[in-house]
Write an enzyme that holds these catalytic residues in place. Structure first.
Site, PDB file in Angstrom:
ATOM      1  N   TYR A 440     -11.611 -25.515   3.586  1.00 25.04           N
ATOM      2  CA  TYR A 440     -12.705 -25.788   3.578  1.00 25.04           C
ATOM      3  C   TYR A 440     -13.724 -25.900   4.800  1.00 25.04           C
ATOM      4  CZ  TYR A 440      -8.767 -28.465   6.686  1.00 25.04           C
ATOM      5  OH  TYR A 440      -7.818 -28.960   7.645  1.00 25.04           O
ATOM      6  N   GLU A 441     -13.859 -26.271   5.610  1.00 22.32           N
ATOM      7  CA  GLU A 441     -15.375 -25.809   6.943  1.00 22.32           C
ATOM      8  C   GLU A 441     -16.118 -23.972   6.371  1.00 22.32           C
ATOM      9  OE1 GLU A 441     -15.374 -26.830   9.962  1.00 22.32           O
ATOM     10  OE2 GLU A 441     -14.924 -28.734   9.387  1.00 22.32           O
TER      11      GLU A 441
END
Lengths: 593, 593
Positions: A440-441
């Site tokens: 993620y990110e």
């Protein structure tokens, strides 16, 4: 029951001895409210919270998970009380501006606080972390009135925040999002669309949730230049600041995930919900990127936290577990077998983790310091240099710290043998929880593209050249007793410098080169960076007496001899080029011929 | 819903073109009942079973899991019917002797059948696989009467088998087990103790379960020389072969695990259960090792199966998912974005998996062929050489195939981005299920100790020297158009030869050297072995027309340029030696100083 002892001794060593933090803070009028004693007191308080409050909720949180019923998400038992305690302690606003109720602490300190919570309960920390991210975006781009309305409530923990970016068909490529924002006559907007993977999209920890939503206005340009940012509260905020009627924004479901099960990851439906524009139309992505550098560094801390947690538990297990005998003769004749610490292979796994942990911690503080310079320094030259350094190293901090941490956690699980696969021991949860940090990110592949593309090729390699100059200057100043790390670091700098030039040249010939080389290049830069950190650690330790400092030097030796040899391999793979990858037809991949 | 298409084209290519299997079989009177057409028909039937029966039960099996109630384990819905179909198809005894109801098929064929089931449902396959392992131990060491009583029932699937080795305090170190076997006057024994991690320890798939239990008789010598093997049936078998009264042997609980949740992993309690000695007292470990070479190769297949499954799903997802644009200009102008297959980094992950899969498959067949020589050949020289080769390469097949597979499955999960973390897509289950393969049947660390210790240093490196001679002879015979793989393989052989001598020398100086070097050495041997496999693949493909064969050569190129560079790093790490690892005090690991 897994253990955790916050690594306060190493944290203090890094702040005080490696980075002379107090001197750095006191020399800057905007940071003069912090000294070493304050920093240590904060770390000690956070250590207690992590050890006593979030650690005991980690496994029960995983077993229970976040639940949704009738459109309302509930967090596992104990989370609500822990969140209140965290909020009341002022922890949410630890790094936020004092003007809005924050404590104004520098990033080089807050990264260490984050590490402890990521070590003990990553699912828990994600709730306030998203609040911090939303607060940061608002702080940079929202109107004064919006700030007054939302920021104090967010930092007090009465309300929380989310970032609503991803849609089912649009993850990395935000330019193709479909969520619409139709202007109303009163200046507000009607927000309609579906967002997925929304951390803390709903929960029972706060009385209101402030969603920051990316959407497109009707006449927006195509692609990423037509994205705007909106505040969409779960409950509309009345003019007097109290919570009013329910907005048409809520969770459709929560995702069933591999890990971080106590963190509610929501599918969010916006059905003509009332939204308030943040900043200007079509400038939403810029607001996102303000907080991205901070968030991505925090994700690196998720890696470090998990790896430290796994290391401590594996080291304890290895000490206690007796099995087999040492190759050099029986070590514990009174016992049926020796501790498995007599086996070099077990130590190899532990030392890989520990070396990467200590370098990661130093690197996080280093990048945190650069972020602090960009925010607090009054020296324009210094700010510019630090901005370049942050731009260059943020993807490294996010991806390299989580990649090395994943390897460490996998090794720690292996130290437990079959017990590592059993839920009760906590290691398999650690693997499952950590895995998301690489994804993620911005996936670690995307971080690598960012490093090699926008941060390296686009500026002709100047960010990297500046970084390498700093590394060389530091290494050249080392004492002669530290030649082992000096030479290793200088060699690594020369290798990375050369391969950077190679990449820039090769990209002129073939636009597909950098994408194929990106991950190996990021790992090469990570290895150089860790060598630089061990040079700093060794420099701080070398003149001092005692096991603590001698072991720092021994660990630096371990790094040079057992980890750094990976650098040549990474460079070889970079130079292998794109043709050998791109030569296959698209059909090849889904066919057996 | 995850997909799976059995890689029959590649399997046939490896059997027919790479290993000329039919010629090998027909030249041996004990294998003359198998020809290429029979083998292909078997593979096609197994493909149907895997695709239609076990694949659809994989995710439901994970969600439901094995359950225990009132001391009776139930498997997830559909498992019972699938097991009956599998048993009725004669699959349990596919590789077993015809005398006991088996089909007498060679290992080089059964490994490919195992691959398909490990790809589609590893939890399911573990039940019959343990029966096969127990059958093999009985076939080698049990009395004729015991074989008659148990083997036909095991191969028919009416009964199943387990291997009860591990105890809470004794895993790798079986010498310290505590389970007792007290002789009765009638020649039977009373077995008392607790075993853990017992795969298929209880279930509802068969009417009886034949536990093979390691235990110590009252006067047994200490350590591994005092271990005996016993048959302990769940239900005592009557003189007429029917199932009689319940024995005092049953599951205390089932483990809560990271994955393979549909496989019942039991804590087994033996409370004075009636046991029957297999072979002689104190010779139990030898019986275990008979089946270990077969089982450990099968565990390597778990890696290959999972990696092939993950690869296929990731390749399909990458083809379908559109996100971003190619670096060389828009490729799908009619769509909002290009397929992510335009990105070199995505292809890198897929090609790593595919290259390792195809080399793993060839290597499994190669080691399977060596096992077949040991079992079926009448040429004593050939049997001796094959025994040495099997001894050398079994730990490599187990550990290297599962380590490379784990990396591949992690990469495949990454191709899915955030969706890879969500249960519905099946990738995270694949990671969880595969992880155990690196841990059980002797951890990959233990495999590495076996390779470097008993299989290399102990024989003065002769097994490795024989293997390298074979590799050199083959590489030197390659066509000049294959110089890229010929040179790479010869270089790798020279490097591994040199580091093997280095290890033998260094161990004379320092007994702790091999333990510290073991895992890196195993990976070096794995890389050499895969280079050898690609030399064989390239040799079989080079004179042939068509994409199928051209792509084999392109994949061999990819292997040489993008994977083989790891070899130098492994050798560097081996040579870093033990001191840098053993220098730390035991206290260091659990202290921060």
């Amino acid at each position: 029951m897994p253990i955790y002892n916050a690594p306060l001794a190493d944290m203090k060593f890094i702040l005080n001895d490696v980075f002379n933090a107090e001197q750095f803070w006191q020399a800057n009028e905007n940071l003069a409210h912090i000294d070493a004693a304050t920093a240590e007191a904060i770390l000690e308080e956070m250590a207690k919270f992590a050890q006593n409050v979030t650690l005991p909720l980690n496994r029960s949180g995983d077993e229970e998970g976040a639940k949704i019923e009738n459109g309302q998400v509930t967090t596992p038992a104990g989370f609500k009380e822990a969140f209140k305690q965290y909020a009341d302690g002022g922890w949410i606003g630890l790094g936020a501006d004092e003007e809005w109720g924050g404590q104004g602490m520098p990033k080089m300190l807050t990264v260490l606080a984050d590490e402890m919570l990521f070590a003990t309960n990553p699912s828990f920390l994600l709730y306030p972390l998203l609040s911090v991210g939303a607060g940061m975006a608002l702080n940079s781009y929202a109107s004064q009135e919006q700030k007054q309305t939302y920021l104090p409530k967010i930092y007090s923990g009465e309300w929380s925040g989310t970032m609503c970016l991803t849609e089912p068909h649009a993850g990395t490529d935000l330019g193709i999002i479909k969520t619409k924002a139709e202007p109303h006559a009163d200046g507000t907007y009607a927000i309609t669309g579906t967002k997925i993977f929304i951390t803390g999209g709903d929960h029972d920890l706060a009385e209101n949730i402030i969603h920051l939503v990316l959407a497109k206005t009707p006449d927006a340009p195509a692609g990423s230049r037509g994205i705007s940012l909106f505040i969409v509260p779960k409950f509309i905020v009345n003019a007097d600041g109290t919570v009013g009627e329910r907005n048409a924004a809520g969770p459709g479901s929560i995702e069933h995930k591999m890990g971080i099960k106590a963190s509610a990851t929501c599918v969010m439906n916006f059905d003509g919900a009332t939204g308030y524009l943040v900043g200007k139309e079509n400038e939403g992505l810029a607001a996102m990127f303000v907080m991205m550098n901070y968030e991505r560094l925090s994700m690196g801390l998720q890696g470090l936290g998990a790896s430290e947690f796994a290391y401590q538990n594996a080291a304890q297990y290895a000490t206690d577990r007796i099995q087999g005998r040492s190759a050099t003769g029986v070590k514990s004749p009174a016992k049926a077998a020796d501790s498995i610490l007599v086996h070099g292979d077990v130590r190899r796994m532990l030392l890989n983790a520990r070396a990467n942990n200590e370098a990661s911690r130093a690197f996080a503080v280093y990048v945190g310091q650069q972020l602090d310079i960009t925010k607090f320094s009054t020296d324009a030259e210094a700010v510019k240099a630090a901005n370049n350094r942050v731009a260059l190293l943020t993807p490294v901090a996010k991806a390299y710290l989580t990649d090395t941490a994943f390897d460490a956690v996998i090794d720690a699980q292996m130290v437990f043998g079959g017990h590592g696969y059993i839920r009760e021991w906590g290691m398999e949860q650690c693997v499952r929880d950590l895995r998301i940090s690489q994804i993620y990110e911005g996936t670690n592949g995307v971080q690598s593209q960012d490093l090699i593309g926008r941060k390296t090729i686009k500026c002709g390699g100047t960010f990297m050249a500046e970084y390498i100059t700093e590394i060389r200057d530091f290494a050249n100043g080392l004492d002669a007793t530290l030649n082992f790390i000096k030479d290793a670091t200088l060699d690594a700098a020369t290798e990375v410098e050369a391969v950077t030039e190679y990449i820039i040249e090769a990209t002129r010939e073939n636009a597909e080169f950098p994408n194929s080389a990106a991950v190996d290049y990021l790992h090469a830069v990570g290895l150089l960076s860790f060598s630089y950190m061990f040079a700093k650690i060794a420099n701080a330790a070398q003149a001092k007496e005692g096991d603590f400092y001698h072991n720092k030097l021994a660990l630096a030796q371990y790094f040079v001899q057992r980890i750094l040899p990976e650098l040549d391999m990474r460079i070889h793979k970079v130079k292998a080029g794109a043709e050998v990858i791109m030569n296959f037809s698209e059909d090849y991949f889904t066919n057996q011929s």
